[in-house]
Design an enzyme around this catalytic site. Structure first.
Site, PDB file in Angstrom:
ATOM      1  N   GLU A 166       0.836  -1.201   0.000  1.00  0.00           N
ATOM      2  CA  GLU A 166       0.000   0.000   0.000  1.00  0.00           C
ATOM      3  C   GLU A 166       0.868   1.247   0.000  1.00  0.00           C
ATOM      4  OE1 GLU A 166      -3.324   2.053   3.010  1.00  0.00           O
ATOM      5  OE2 GLU A 166      -2.698  -0.021   3.293  1.00  0.00           O
ATOM      6  N   GLU A 170      -2.805  10.734   2.608  1.00  0.00           N
ATOM      7  CA  GLU A 170      -3.993  10.834   3.472  1.00  0.00           C
ATOM      8  C   GLU A 170      -4.093  12.228   4.066  1.00  0.00           C
ATOM      9  OE1 GLU A 170      -5.278   6.660   5.271  1.00  0.00           O
ATOM     10  OE2 GLU A 170      -3.292   7.259   5.961  1.00  0.00           O
ATOM     11  N   TRP A 260     -13.745   8.542   4.322  1.00  0.00           N
ATOM     12  CA  TRP A 260     -14.234   7.571   5.285  1.00  0.00           C
ATOM     13  C   TRP A 260     -14.243   8.122   6.706  1.00  0.00           C
ATOM     14  CZ3 TRP A 260     -10.724   5.241   8.851  1.00  0.00           C
ATOM     15  CH2 TRP A 260      -9.355   5.429   8.577  1.00  0.00           C
ATOM     16  N   THR A 271      -6.864   6.083  16.530  1.00  0.00           N
ATOM     17  CA  THR A 271      -7.365   6.440  15.200  1.00  0.00           C
ATOM     18  C   THR A 271      -8.218   7.693  15.265  1.00  0.00           C
ATOM     19  OG1 THR A 271      -7.331   4.126  14.477  1.00  0.00           O
ATOM     20  CG2 THR A 271      -8.730   5.640  13.235  1.00  0.00           C
TER      21      THR A 271
END
Length: 365
Positions: A166, A170, A260, A271
């Site tokens: 990946e 972000e 998201w 998070t």
């Protein structure tokens, strides 16, 4: 950071298309022959489960997953949504028919200034993920986009392989002057100096279009903003001294864009903090528009395959590398289609999926 990939979406789609059995899968417990393909969410199935995200390590055999549509140089603008399939369960592997599939959530098109693709997040849809139908095995990918600006809401532009290699751009929460870069090798985040990096002092990423570039080459990985390189990782610096293996993205990957919700109940506290806190669904922007959003103006892809392609190449395939006990990537002329059949003959449909989203609350990763 594609954390907290909820399996609810996979199960919902599976039940609607009758392509799954209630069996989980991983590298040590692969799928049975009756449901040979291990989805990216870790469940066994067939048909749709054998397309994008199908994990060859955890499937019944290395070639259970369908071959991956080969990279093509392209400049994707979004003057309309004609090249976007809004229900990915109808995708049959034909990457000449569609460039993108919506794997969860919903999109809109502004139809202004030539058109922009809007990724939508609501309190009930769980966010939106858009994935390319073709794979890239090294190349330069640039996304011209505007991010969200709300605490707890993540805008992401990444590449993701079927074995969790990946590469990330972000944009967390309300930090509209920042952008973060990272990469993973088989789902493992690097340690030390190769860990994630934050770029600061950007012109407002919500109100201003920027070009964000991933320049992924066999020996180096660079990140750029508006044509200016802000970070470079050398493959040689990722080698594990104990094993001699480079912890570096090396497998064909889809391009993905998403909006998201990280600031919601059930997310890890770290998070939520990283995302800028819990989402405020009473925000004036949300109450006015009925949604949060990020805008994508264009995506440009320039392929950099390491070898010259043979004539009539259609796909990438995996094979076992006996020297390393790992996977090797090669070109193929094998079909990428499900049973060589058009999507219209396959089971499943938007009504069932919509019902399932309502029933389960629209959960997403």
């Amino acid at each position: 950071m594609y954390s907290t990939l909820l399996v609810g979406l996979s199960l919902i789609i599976s039940l609607m298309t009758r392509d799954v059995v209630a069996t989980s899968c991983n590298a040590t417990d692969p799928c049975p022959a009756s449901a040979p393909c291990c989805s990216e969410f870790g469940f066994c199935g067939k048909e749709h489960f054998c397309l994008g995200g199908c994990n060859p390590f955890a499937s019944n055999s290395i070639d259970s997953c369908k071959p991956r549509p080969v990279c093509q140089d392209a400049n994707h603008d979004f003057t309309d949504n004609s090249r976007v399939l809004t229900n990915s369960t109808f995708f049959d592997g034909n990457a000449t028919e569609y460039d993108w599939v919506v794997e969860s959530g919903s999109i809109m098109n502004t139809n202004s200034s030539g058109g922009e693709l809007a990724l939508i997040l609501t309190e009930t849809n769980g966010g939106t993920r858009l994935s390319s139908t073709r794979y890239v095995h090294y190349g330069t990918i640039t996304a011209k986009l505007k991010t969200g600006r709300w605490g707890g809401v993540i805008t992401a532009f990444i590449t993701m392989s079927d074995i969790k290699d990946e590469i990330d751009w972000e944009f967390p929460g309300s930090a509209t002057s920042e952008a973060q870069t990272n990469y993973f090798w088989k789902g493992v985040i690097p340690e030390g100096s190769n860990n994630g990096k934050t770029e600061k002092d950007l012109t407002d990423t919500f109100s201003t279009y920027h070009d964000y570039t991933i320049d992924w080459q066999p020996d180096s990985l660079s990140f750029s903003i508006d044509g200016n390189v802000v970070r470079t990782v050398q493959k040689s610096d990722t080698i594990d001294i104990a094993t001699g293996i480079a912890h570096y993205p090396q497998t064909p990957s889809r391009v993905q864009l998403s909006l998201w919700p990280a600031g919601v109940d059930g997310m890890a506290s770290g998070t939520v903090e990283w995302a800028g806190g819990m989402i405020n669904w009473e925000d004036d922007d949300y109450k006015s528009a009925g949604q949060f959003y990020a805008l994508v103006k264009s995506i440009t892809i320039k392929c950099s395959d390491t070898d010259a392609r043979p004539t009539n190449t259609t796909s990438y395939i995996y094979a076992k590398d006996v020297s390393t006990n790992d996977l090797a990537v090669s070109f193929s002329n094998r079909t990428t289609l499900l049973n060589n059949a058009p999507a219209s003959v396959r089971a499943g449909g938007p009504t069932g999926i919509l019902f399932a989203f309502i029933l389960f609350g629209g959960l997403m990763f």
